[in-house]
Structures are given as C-alpha cells and as structure tokens.
Design a protein around this motif. Structure first.
Motif, PDB file in Angstrom:
ATOM      1  N   ASP A 188       6.254  69.738  75.602  1.00 21.13           N
ATOM      2  CA  ASP A 188       5.024  69.922  76.514  1.00 21.13           C
ATOM      3  C   ASP A 188       5.310  69.497  78.221  1.00 21.13           C
ATOM      4  O   ASP A 188       5.147  70.360  79.195  1.00 21.13           O
ATOM      5  N   THR A 189       5.691  68.220  78.247  1.00 24.39           N
ATOM      6  CA  THR A 189       5.510  67.660  79.756  1.00 24.39           C
ATOM      7  C   THR A 189       7.204  67.598  80.182  1.00 24.39           C
ATOM      8  O   THR A 189       7.326  67.606  81.424  1.00 24.39           O
ATOM      9  N   GLU A 190       8.056  67.629  79.346  1.00 23.13           N
ATOM     10  CA  GLU A 190       9.713  67.535  79.508  1.00 23.13           C
ATOM     11  C   GLU A 190      10.023  66.230  80.197  1.00 23.13           C
ATOM     12  O   GLU A 190      11.199  66.099  80.650  1.00 23.13           O
ATOM     13  N   THR A 191       9.064  65.262  80.398  1.00 22.87           N
ATOM     14  CA  THR A 191       9.491  64.048  81.058  1.00 22.87           C
ATOM     15  C   THR A 191       9.374  62.942  80.005  1.00 22.87           C
ATOM     16  O   THR A 191      10.390  62.202  80.149  1.00 22.87           O
ATOM     17  N   THR A 192       8.298  62.815  79.428  1.00 32.48           N
ATOM     18  CA  THR A 192       8.426  61.763  78.190  1.00 32.48           C
ATOM     19  C   THR A 192       9.104  61.886  77.240  1.00 32.48           C
ATOM     20  O   THR A 192       9.379  63.099  76.876  1.00 32.48           O
ATOM     21  N   THR A 193       9.754  60.906  76.602  1.00 33.63           N
ATOM     22  CA  THR A 193      10.301  61.227  75.417  1.00 33.63           C
ATOM     23  C   THR A 193       9.988  60.675  74.441  1.00 33.63           C
ATOM     24  O   THR A 193       8.918  59.613  74.472  1.00 33.63           O
ATOM     25  N   LYS A 194      10.174  61.038  73.048  1.00 32.71           N
ATOM     26  CA  LYS A 194       9.463  60.519  71.919  1.00 32.71           C
ATOM     27  C   LYS A 194      10.720  60.272  70.983  1.00 32.71           C
ATOM     28  O   LYS A 194      11.937  60.864  70.894  1.00 32.71           O
ATOM     29  N   LYS A 195      10.377  59.113  70.324  1.00 36.28           N
ATOM     30  CA  LYS A 195      11.382  58.672  69.346  1.00 36.28           C
ATOM     31  C   LYS A 195      10.625  58.815  67.927  1.00 36.28           C
ATOM     32  O   LYS A 195       9.591  58.636  67.826  1.00 36.28           O
ATOM     33  N   VAL A 196      11.649  59.485  67.127  1.00 32.56           N
ATOM     34  CA  VAL A 196      11.192  59.638  65.534  1.00 32.56           C
ATOM     35  C   VAL A 196      12.217  59.215  64.617  1.00 32.56           C
ATOM     36  O   VAL A 196      13.486  59.494  65.185  1.00 32.56           O
ATOM     37  N   PHE A 197      11.967  58.613  63.686  1.00 34.15           N
ATOM     38  CA  PHE A 197      13.053  58.340  62.559  1.00 34.15           C
ATOM     39  C   PHE A 197      13.437  59.378  62.037  1.00 34.15           C
ATOM     40  O   PHE A 197      13.183  60.387  61.971  1.00 34.15           O
ATOM     41  N   MET A 198      14.803  59.191  61.528  1.00 29.80           N
ATOM     42  CA  MET A 198      15.654  60.186  60.674  1.00 29.80           C
ATOM     43  C   MET A 198      14.541  60.652  59.559  1.00 29.80           C
ATOM     44  O   MET A 198      14.319  59.698  58.821  1.00 29.80           O
ATOM     45  N   PRO A 199      14.769  61.879  59.108  1.00 26.84           N
ATOM     46  CA  PRO A 199      13.935  62.061  58.026  1.00 26.84           C
ATOM     47  C   PRO A 199      14.467  61.720  56.648  1.00 26.84           C
ATOM     48  O   PRO A 199      15.999  61.466  56.586  1.00 26.84           O
ATOM     49  N   VAL A 200      13.703  61.562  55.508  1.00 25.65           N
ATOM     50  CA  VAL A 200      14.103  60.950  54.205  1.00 25.65           C
ATOM     51  C   VAL A 200      14.396  62.117  53.550  1.00 25.65           C
ATOM     52  O   VAL A 200      13.635  63.525  53.434  1.00 25.65           O
ATOM     53  N   PRO A 201      15.817  62.378  52.970  1.00 26.02           N
ATOM     54  CA  PRO A 201      16.200  63.565  52.042  1.00 26.02           C
ATOM     55  C   PRO A 201      15.466  63.657  50.796  1.00 26.02           C
ATOM     56  O   PRO A 201      15.858  62.837  50.001  1.00 26.02           O
ATOM     57  N   TYR A 202      14.899  64.735  50.668  1.00 28.88           N
ATOM     58  CA  TYR A 202      14.326  65.306  49.553  1.00 28.88           C
ATOM     59  C   TYR A 202      14.921  66.794  49.132  1.00 28.88           C
ATOM     60  O   TYR A 202      14.913  67.394  50.115  1.00 28.88           O
ATOM     61  N   ASN A 203      15.136  66.787  47.772  1.00 26.70           N
ATOM     62  CA  ASN A 203      15.264  68.212  47.462  1.00 26.70           C
ATOM     63  C   ASN A 203      13.771  68.876  46.842  1.00 26.70           C
ATOM     64  O   ASN A 203      13.215  67.977  46.077  1.00 26.70           O
ATOM     65  N   MET A 204      13.243  70.037  47.261  1.00 22.09           N
ATOM     66  CA  MET A 204      12.103  70.691  46.730  1.00 22.09           C
ATOM     67  C   MET A 204      12.428  71.784  45.702  1.00 22.09           C
ATOM     68  O   MET A 204      13.357  72.544  46.098  1.00 22.09           O
ATOM     69  N   GLN A 205      11.686  71.745  44.459  1.00 18.85           N
ATOM     70  CA  GLN A 205      12.255  72.692  43.494  1.00 18.85           C
ATOM     71  C   GLN A 205      11.138  73.678  43.493  1.00 18.85           C
ATOM     72  O   GLN A 205       9.710  73.313  43.657  1.00 18.85           O
ATOM     73  N   PHE A 206      11.389  75.022  43.547  1.00 19.46           N
ATOM     74  CA  PHE A 206      10.664  76.005  43.434  1.00 19.46           C
ATOM     75  C   PHE A 206      10.886  76.973  42.206  1.00 19.46           C
ATOM     76  O   PHE A 206      12.022  77.026  41.623  1.00 19.46           O
ATOM     77  N   GLU A 207       9.993  77.908  41.789  1.00 19.19           N
ATOM     78  CA  GLU A 207       9.779  78.758  40.645  1.00 19.19           C
ATOM     79  C   GLU A 207       9.297  79.855  41.086  1.00 19.19           C
ATOM     80  O   GLU A 207       8.258  80.003  41.836  1.00 19.19           O
ATOM     81  N   LEU A 208      10.212  81.199  41.129  1.00 15.87           N
ATOM     82  CA  LEU A 208       9.572  82.284  41.513  1.00 15.87           C
ATOM     83  C   LEU A 208       9.765  83.115  40.211  1.00 15.87           C
ATOM     84  O   LEU A 208      10.598  83.338  39.491  1.00 15.87           O
ATOM     85  N   ASN A 209       8.473  83.948  40.110  1.00 17.12           N
ATOM     86  CA  ASN A 209       8.285  84.530  38.744  1.00 17.12           C
ATOM     87  C   ASN A 209       7.983  85.940  39.256  1.00 17.12           C
ATOM     88  O   ASN A 209       7.560  86.244  40.026  1.00 17.12           O
ATOM     89  N   ILE A 210       8.707  86.777  38.301  1.00 15.37           N
ATOM     90  CA  ILE A 210       8.597  88.293  38.588  1.00 15.37           C
ATOM     91  C   ILE A 210       8.156  88.929  37.185  1.00 15.37           C
ATOM     92  O   ILE A 210       8.686  88.781  36.092  1.00 15.37           O
ATOM     93  N   MET A 211       6.797  89.554  37.267  1.00 16.50           N
ATOM     94  CA  MET A 211       6.351  90.205  36.061  1.00 16.50           C
ATOM     95  C   MET A 211       6.354  91.688  36.380  1.00 16.50           C
ATOM     96  O   MET A 211       5.837  92.213  37.471  1.00 16.50           O
ATOM     97  N   CYS A 212       6.724  92.207  35.434  1.00 18.25           N
ATOM     98  CA  CYS A 212       6.872  93.990  35.566  1.00 18.25           C
ATOM     99  C   CYS A 212       6.343  94.442  34.117  1.00 18.25           C
ATOM    100  O   CYS A 212       6.562  93.721  33.077  1.00 18.25           O
ATOM    101  N   LYS A 213       5.965  95.663  34.382  1.00 23.29           N
ATOM    102  CA  LYS A 213       5.599  96.519  32.917  1.00 23.29           C
ATOM    103  C   LYS A 213       7.084  97.324  32.593  1.00 23.29           C
ATOM    104  O   LYS A 213       7.058  97.126  31.315  1.00 23.29           O
ATOM    105  N   LEU A 214       7.877  97.544  33.343  1.00 20.66           N
ATOM    106  CA  LEU A 214       9.120  98.305  33.144  1.00 20.66           C
ATOM    107  C   LEU A 214      10.291  97.334  33.669  1.00 20.66           C
ATOM    108  O   LEU A 214      10.339  96.744  34.641  1.00 20.66           O
ATOM    109  N   ASN A 215      11.074  97.379  32.730  1.00 18.48           N
ATOM    110  CA  ASN A 215      12.513  96.651  32.889  1.00 18.48           C
ATOM    111  C   ASN A 215      13.304  97.123  34.133  1.00 18.48           C
ATOM    112  O   ASN A 215      13.791  96.440  34.934  1.00 18.48           O
TER     113      ASN A 215
END
Length: 184
Positions: free
Chosen positions: A98-125
């Motif tokens: 936003d300001t391009e002048t002030t700097t921000k410091k943030v720590f490195m992110p903690v590595p996590y893996n997120m698991q997902f499930e995608l389900n497909i429901m159909c009447k016909l194959n």
C-alpha cells in the motif's frame, strides 16, 4: 504470548482447490443426434451428505433438489511436512504494497500438506468417464495453483496439487468416483 493474526491461508487454499473443478461439463446426444451440454455442479461437503440425500429419493429420474451428475469436495486432513522445513528464525522482508515505503517482516511459513477428496457422483458410467477424462490430463502428477496467500505482503505462491489416487465405486448401479489429492 501470541499476537492475533488471521491471513485466511487455509480458506484461500480450499477455495482455490474447488475452483479447479468449477467449469466441468458433460455432453449427451438424443436419438436425433442433438447434443446437450450440462454443467456439473460442485459443492463443498462430505460425500456421505450427498449419498444420504440420494437414499432419501432413490428414483434418480424424478425431479428433486439434487440432480446427477454432481461433484463434491472436502478438506480431509492436514499433516506437517518436515522435508520442507527451513530455519524458524528466517524471515521475509517485503515492502508494504500500500505505502511502498514501510517494510514488513514475516516469518517463513510452516510446511503442511493439505489432503482433499473430490467425489464425482453420476447416474451413468459415461458421465463419470467424461468428467474424469477432463480432470486427469492436468495432473502429471501435479497441477500448480497460484494463490495470493498473504494479501498484506502480496505473497503469491505456486502450490502444487498432487493427485494421489482415483477410486471408483458403484452404488445402486450409479458410479461414484473419489479422487484423493493433496496440496503441498
């Protein structure tokens, strides 16, 4: 001890995963050869919720609130990934977008893996096969999503979505596919 912050990183990642599958369609041809294109609806939620709805109304030809084909996805797990860990004291210094002048410091992110499930429901194959065939070519074995994780520092990351497995189940002569994947 802890300072409050909420960058919506998990929320943004879950939404990004869902948007991968927003615009899938299937085609049907009638006896005259006219083709109709049907967009496959996508919702967030466990497959059990949708299967329970089908059990309440097993006649899939009847006009009901839930129609097939349909897809659902859900966030199923979170695991720490020590192979991607960096020093905990390492920080990222960026200029405030936003300001391009002030700097921000943030720590490195903690590595996590997120698991997902995608389900497909159909009447016909054939409907299920059309949907799966539109998804699989993009995962070789992963697909990269660009997500703006922390808007305060304008941090965009390419997040690999890795396809783990595809499971096909037939319930009452209707195929249900489950695609398991995770995000690094």
């Amino acid at each position: 001890m802890f300072e409050y912050f909420y960058n919506e990183i998990f929320r943004k990642t879950i939404i990004s995963f869902g948007t991968l599958f927003n615009d899938l369609s299937i085609k049907h041809a009638d006896s005259d050869g006219n083709q109709t294109v049907t967009k496959v609806p996508l919702a967030y939620g466990p497959i059990g919720k949708f299967l329970a709805r089908l059990e309440q109304s097993p006649n899939l030809n009847k006009s009901v609130a839930m129609t097939l084909p349909r897809m659902s996805f859900e966030f199923t797990g979170l695991t720490y990934d020590p192979t991607r860990k960096v020093t905990t004291t390492q920080q990222i210094t960026v200029k405030d977008p936003d300001t391009e002048t002030t700097t921000k410091k943030v720590f490195m992110p903690v590595p996590y893996n997120m698991q997902f499930e995608l389900n497909i429901m159909c009447k016909l194959n054939d409907d299920a096969l059309q949907i799966v065939e539109q998804i699989l070519p993009f995962f070789q074995p992963s697909y990269n999503l660009t997500v703006n994780l922390v808007s305060e520092i304008n941090e965009k990351r390419d997040i690999p979505v890795v396809l783990e497995m595809l499971i096909a189940v037939v319930l009452d002569n209707a195929p249900v596919f489950a695609i398991s994947s995770f995000i690094k």
